[in-house]
Design a protein around this motif. Structure first.
Motif, PDB file in Angstrom:
ATOM      1  N   GLY A 300       0.840  -1.198   0.000  1.00  0.00           N
ATOM      2  CA  GLY A 300       0.000   0.000   0.000  1.00  0.00           C
ATOM      3  C   GLY A 300       0.870   1.240   0.000  1.00  0.00           C
ATOM      4  N   GLU A 301       0.238   2.376   0.188  1.00  0.00           N
ATOM      5  CA  GLU A 301       0.960   3.628   0.110  1.00  0.00           C
ATOM      6  C   GLU A 301       1.301   4.134   1.516  1.00  0.00           C
ATOM      7  OE1 GLU A 301      -0.919   6.622  -2.291  1.00  0.00           O
ATOM      8  OE2 GLU A 301       0.384   8.165  -1.450  1.00  0.00           O
ATOM      9  N   PHE A 311       7.928  20.208   6.297  1.00  0.00           N
ATOM     10  CA  PHE A 311       7.338  20.537   4.996  1.00  0.00           C
ATOM     11  C   PHE A 311       7.869  19.615   3.906  1.00  0.00           C
ATOM     12  CE2 PHE A 311      10.883  23.254   6.107  1.00  0.00           C
ATOM     13  CZ  PHE A 311      11.768  22.983   5.082  1.00  0.00           C
ATOM     14  N   MET A 312       8.852  18.816   4.218  1.00  0.00           N
ATOM     15  CA  MET A 312       9.379  17.871   3.225  1.00  0.00           C
ATOM     16  C   MET A 312       8.575  16.581   3.316  1.00  0.00           C
ATOM     17  SD  MET A 312      13.444  18.391   3.854  1.00  0.00           S
ATOM     18  CE  MET A 312      13.865  16.914   2.941  1.00  0.00           C
ATOM     19  N   THR A 313       7.896  16.262   2.248  1.00  0.00           N
ATOM     20  CA  THR A 313       7.085  15.048   2.275  1.00  0.00           C
ATOM     21  C   THR A 313       7.304  14.239   1.018  1.00  0.00           C
ATOM     22  OG1 THR A 313       5.274  16.288   1.321  1.00  0.00           O
ATOM     23  CG2 THR A 313       5.236  15.999   3.705  1.00  0.00           C
ATOM     24  N   GLY A 314       6.979  12.991   1.092  1.00  0.00           N
ATOM     25  CA  GLY A 314       7.073  12.107  -0.052  1.00  0.00           C
ATOM     26  C   GLY A 314       6.161  10.924   0.180  1.00  0.00           C
ATOM     27  N   SER A 315       6.184   9.982  -0.723  1.00  0.00           N
ATOM     28  CA  SER A 315       5.271   8.846  -0.590  1.00  0.00           C
ATOM     29  C   SER A 315       5.963   7.580  -1.065  1.00  0.00           C
ATOM     30  CB  SER A 315       4.011   9.123  -1.394  1.00  0.00           C
ATOM     31  OG  SER A 315       3.256   7.953  -1.493  1.00  0.00           O
ATOM     32  N   LEU A 316       5.732   6.535  -0.330  1.00  0.00           N
ATOM     33  CA  LEU A 316       6.343   5.247  -0.648  1.00  0.00           C
ATOM     34  C   LEU A 316       5.223   4.234  -0.911  1.00  0.00           C
ATOM     35  CD1 LEU A 316       8.814   3.254  -0.602  1.00  0.00           C
ATOM     36  CD2 LEU A 316       8.334   2.980   1.828  1.00  0.00           C
ATOM     37  N   THR A 317       5.264   3.590  -2.047  1.00  0.00           N
ATOM     38  CA  THR A 317       4.252   2.574  -2.352  1.00  0.00           C
ATOM     39  C   THR A 317       4.919   1.209  -2.362  1.00  0.00           C
ATOM     40  OG1 THR A 317       3.174   4.203  -3.741  1.00  0.00           O
ATOM     41  CG2 THR A 317       2.443   1.927  -3.953  1.00  0.00           C
ATOM     42  N   VAL A 318       4.394   0.334  -1.549  1.00  0.00           N
ATOM     43  CA  VAL A 318       4.939  -1.026  -1.463  1.00  0.00           C
ATOM     44  C   VAL A 318       4.012  -1.953  -2.220  1.00  0.00           C
ATOM     45  CG1 VAL A 318       5.630  -2.880   0.068  1.00  0.00           C
ATOM     46  CG2 VAL A 318       5.937  -0.504   0.775  1.00  0.00           C
ATOM     47  N   GLN A 319       4.569  -2.723  -3.140  1.00  0.00           N
ATOM     48  CA  GLN A 319       3.736  -3.629  -3.935  1.00  0.00           C
ATOM     49  C   GLN A 319       3.835  -5.050  -3.403  1.00  0.00           C
ATOM     50  OE1 GLN A 319       5.448  -2.872  -7.736  1.00  0.00           O
ATOM     51  NE2 GLN A 319       3.887  -1.347  -8.275  1.00  0.00           N
TER      52      GLN A 319
END
Lengths: 319, 510
Positions: A300-301, A311-319
């Motif tokens: 999921g994400e 303010f530094m953000t990102g996103s990790l998606t695990v498959q």
């Protein structure tokens, strides 16, 4: 008398000098005691290890402070963690930021230019890098033409974006003796590299990291995430890539190519309920690397952020 | 003459001795071990600052540990024990009593120091020697900070025990034929210092306990999140440590009062003004502590009060300087090593004092506070004045303690290296501060002015390091192989006066 007379004369002279010093100091300090009533208030927040500034109109700046020439400013200085000391050496501004207190100090900046803001009270691991930049800009609002004030509008509202306008190129070319100091971070907006081939932030940053070029992550086979130079300035790219997709079990190599410390911590912001519970690299020093093991993560994400610079953000998606 | 080292004895006899000269010697040796250990750290610190960027240390964290232990060691393990050691050695002789009032307590007070030394060095804390909360209670890594707190706690206890012993020895055990106003000025300095210790130290001892329970999280005296106030700690801290400045300085002043008339071959200019200046500073010294805290957000009234209190302390120091100069005036001065160090110390004392007046003037304090100016200022006092007085007195007592003579040529080289080095390092650090360089930083901005001045400072620091290496060699070599001293007149002053203290005229039955 005889024997004692010279000693009395000496003590008298010393005492007279001291009284003069004391009286002069009293007078000068007294005249500085109260801020003019028309002064603009800027809230200065010290925090390990950066400064943030809140203007009266709601604008917020991090590690950069833009003020106008000739306008009285009243600083409300607070701290979020330990004691810091807000210091602008060129304007003799010095006031501790103490947790639980609001200290005030005021000043009229009479010369335009770029100046150093530093922390003078020992505050821990990155005390020496807790610097910011002060930009004193010409006060265009005093001029009669109304068009000029609208012209200056974007300069102010863009907040940190004005960095490139005020000081194009390497900003180290100073004019006055002690006045101008080269400031370490953040890197120049126009030079900010987009990918992992970052090379510090150009030659302007000979700071504590011994200047070694950060090796960009992708050496191992696994996926890599890099924090590009200049990421500690809001508006710049914070993580590269901002959305990362990996398959479960991969080990992500995180490399910090910026000149400030960062973290990669799960959660969209530090106030998330489970922030830091799934993965947290803790502080990654400049030019250092860290790893995130995704074996225990659910598919999921997973949004992530930097605890030092929320303010530094990102996103990790695990498959 | 007290020729301790001429009578070989088994080591355990010295270690378990309660005799005041043995304990004095142990104090002196322990303090000199601390001096060289702490000075070694200073060499590393100066090496790091030779260039901007990181060379010697991996980052601020290690650097902070070094300067914390450097400061703690040299303040509490060199200055205080050395003064206590010389006091132990000389005070009973000077007041003509067989020993200290409580010999066993004296031994206990000394033997508390080595464990503290181990605690502080094994912990290697990074709190800075001020240990300001909330950093020291929330962020400083344990167990280093806890070991530092416990070590300082024991050291404070040791100081208080020693001070009580000195006070009682001088006030109650002195020879009945010796009135208080005939007691030597060294004794007066030790007496005043001891009384200041008794009044000042308990405050810090209490705040150390509060700091420790705050670290454990059970209290929140200094934790703003729990309703405490970090500034309260600073008040308690400086209530102890501003008087502590005088506790460090006065023994050195007392030693200069011994050295200067002797080597000027002239009586002291004014005994009374010396006593008055010592007593006055002991009282006024307690009224100026918050001048270390102008920038924490004090009201205008507070700042004014503490500025006046600080300025009021200056005339008594000026009286000492006048007394020294007037004593030397017209004297046949012999510039042997003790006198060189005393005169050099006075010169630097005057400069440091003038810098202190700048610090306390309220508007100027905001320029100098927490910058390298302060580093230069306090080192000019601690190294340039106090330690100079101590080194002079080591040379002065050397023939008395060992029965041998130090190498005079090496001693003079030691002085020249130390004096020039001190002027270079600490003078330049003042200017660095005016350029806005904050203290306690491992790295600084690569501006040409900062680089060149830091390099001058480092060069001066290494000169002092070389001088101290020569001093160490001289001490060890001369103790073992130095030529036998003329114990009547080791410095060749030739005035027929008995220079050393009358060891035999002490009260035999007490």
């Amino acid at each position: 008398m005889g024997h004692g007379t010279p000693e009395w004369v000496f003590i008298g002279v010393v005492t007279a000098i001291l009284i003069w010093v004391g009286a002069e100091s009293w007078q000068v300090e007294h005249s500085l005691e109260y801020a003019p009533p028309n002064s603009e208030t800027v809230r200065v927040i010290g925090q390990q290890w950066f400064w943030s500034f809140q203007h009266a109109d709601g604008t917020q700046e991090i590690n950069e402070l833009h003020v106008k020439q000739g306008v009285p400013y009243r600083f409300e200085i607070v701290s979020n963690d330990v004691i810091h000391s807000f210091n602008i050496p060129d304007f003799a501004i010095l006031m501790d930021a103490v947790p639980g207190r609001v200290n005030t100090m005021w000043n009229i900046f009479d010369e335009t230019g770029e100046y150093l803001i530093e922390c003078r009270e020992y505050c821990g691991m990155l005390h020496m890098d807790m610097r910011a930049r002060l930009f004193v800009e010409p006060n265009t609002e005093n001029s009669t033409s109304s068009t000029s004030s609208t012209e200056s509008e974007p300069t102010i509202s863009q907040g940190t974006g004005t960095a490139t306008i005020v000081s194009p190129g390497g900003s180290e070319v100073g004019s006055t003796g002690t006045g101008t100091m080269r400031v370490v971070e953040p890197g120049n907006l126009t030079q900010t590299p987009s990918g992992g081939t970052a090379n510090g932030s150009g030659d302007t940053s000979s700071n504590g990291t011994s200047g070694d070029n950060a090796t960009s992550g992708a050496t191992a086979g696994g996926p890599s995430l890099s924090i590009p130079a200049g990421a500690s300035t809001p508006g710049n790219p914070s993580y590269s890539p901002a959305t990362l997709t990996v398959s479960k079990g991969d080990v992500i190599t995180v490399s910090n190519d910026d000149t400030a410390p960062h973290t990669v911590t799960n959660g969209a912001s530090p106030s998330d309920a489970d922030a830091g519970k799934l993965f947290d690299t803790s502080i990654i020093m400049p030019a250092a690397t860290a790893t995130i093991d995704t074996a225990s993560l659910e598919a999921g994400e997973h949004p992530f952020h930097c605890t030092v610079h929320p303010f530094m953000t990102g996103s990790l998606t695990v498959q | 003459m007290v020729l301790e080292l001429k009578k070989p004895r088994p080591l355990w006899e010295i270690i378990f001795s309660t005799h005041h000269t043995d304990i004095g010697l142990l104090y002196i040796i322990a303090s000199m071990v601390a001096l060289f250990a702490g000075g070694g750290l200073a060499m590393a610190i100066r090496a790091e600052l030779f260039l901007p960027g990181l060379q010697v240390f991996s980052g601020q964290a290690d650097f902070s540990r070094f300067f914390t232990v450097h400061g703690t060691t040299l303040l509490f393990l060199w200055l205080i024990p050395f003064a206590a050691g010389v006091g132990n050695y000389l005070v009973p002789i000077m007041v003509r009593y067989k020993d200290m009032a409580w010999p066993k307590l004296n031994a206990v007070a000394f033997w508390m120091i080595p464990p503290c030394m181990i605690l502080i060095w094994a912990g290697f804390s990074d709190t800075t020697w001020n240990a300001y909360p909330p950093y020291s209670i929330l962020k400083a890594p344990g167990p280093a900070a806890d070991m530092w707190i416990v070590g300082l706690k024991i050291l404070g206890l040791s100081s208080v025990l020693g001070a009580i012993n000195f006070t009682v020895t001088m006030l109650k055990m002195k020879h009945p034929d010796l009135p208080l106003m005939k007691m030597s000025l060294f004794c007066w300095a030790t007496l005043v210092t001891s009384m200041m210790i008794i009044v000042a130290i308990p405050t810090f001892a209490a705040s150390l306990v509060m700091l420790y329970t705050d670290r454990l999280g059970v209290t929140g005296f200094f934790n703003a999140e729990m309703g405490g106030d970090p500034i309260a700690y600073q008040h308690l801290f400086w209530f102890t440590f501003h008087p502590e400045v005088y506790i460090f300085t006065l023994p050195a002043i007392g030693m200069m009062y011994e050295i200067i008339p002797t080597f000027s071959r002239k009586p002291l200019f004014s005994y009374y003004s010396g006593v008055i200046a010592l007593v006055v500073i002991a009282v006024i010294g307690f009224g100026s502590w918050a001048h270390h805290m102008f920038a924490v957000g004090m009201s205008f009234t507070e700042k004014t009060v503490f500025m006046v209190g600080t300025l009021a302390a200056v005339p008594s120091s000026a009286m000492h300087v006048f007394n020294f100069l007037a004593t030397m005036w017209g004297g046949r001065i012999k510039f042997a090593a003790p006198m060189l160090f005393a005169v050099g110390g006075i010169l630097l004392f005057f400069s440091a004092g003038a810098g202190g007046v700048v610090n306390t003037a309220m508007p100027l304090d905001f320029l100098t506070h927490d910058s390298y100016w302060v580093v230069g200022h306090m080192h000019l006092f601690i190294m340039g004045t106090i330690s100079f007085g101590f080194f002079g007195f080591i040379y002065y007592l050397f023939p008395m303690i060992t029965g041998r003579m130090y190498n005079t040529k090496l001693a003079n080289i030691h002085f020249v290296l130390l004096f020039v080095g001190a002027v270079l390092v600490f003078g330049v650090q003042h200017i660095l501060g005016l350029y806005g360089m904050p203290r306690r930083v491992v790295d600084y901005l690569p501006i040409p002015e900062l680089i060149i001045m830091n390099q001058i400072a480092t060069f001066g620091g290494w000169m002092m390091g070389a001088g101290m290496a020569i001093f160490l060699y001289n001490m060890i070599k001369s103790t073992m192989f130095g030529k036998l001293a003329d114990t009547k007149d080791p410095f060749g002053l030739g005035t027929g006066v008995e220079y050393y203290y009358d060891y035999a005229r002490r009260e035999p039955h007490h």
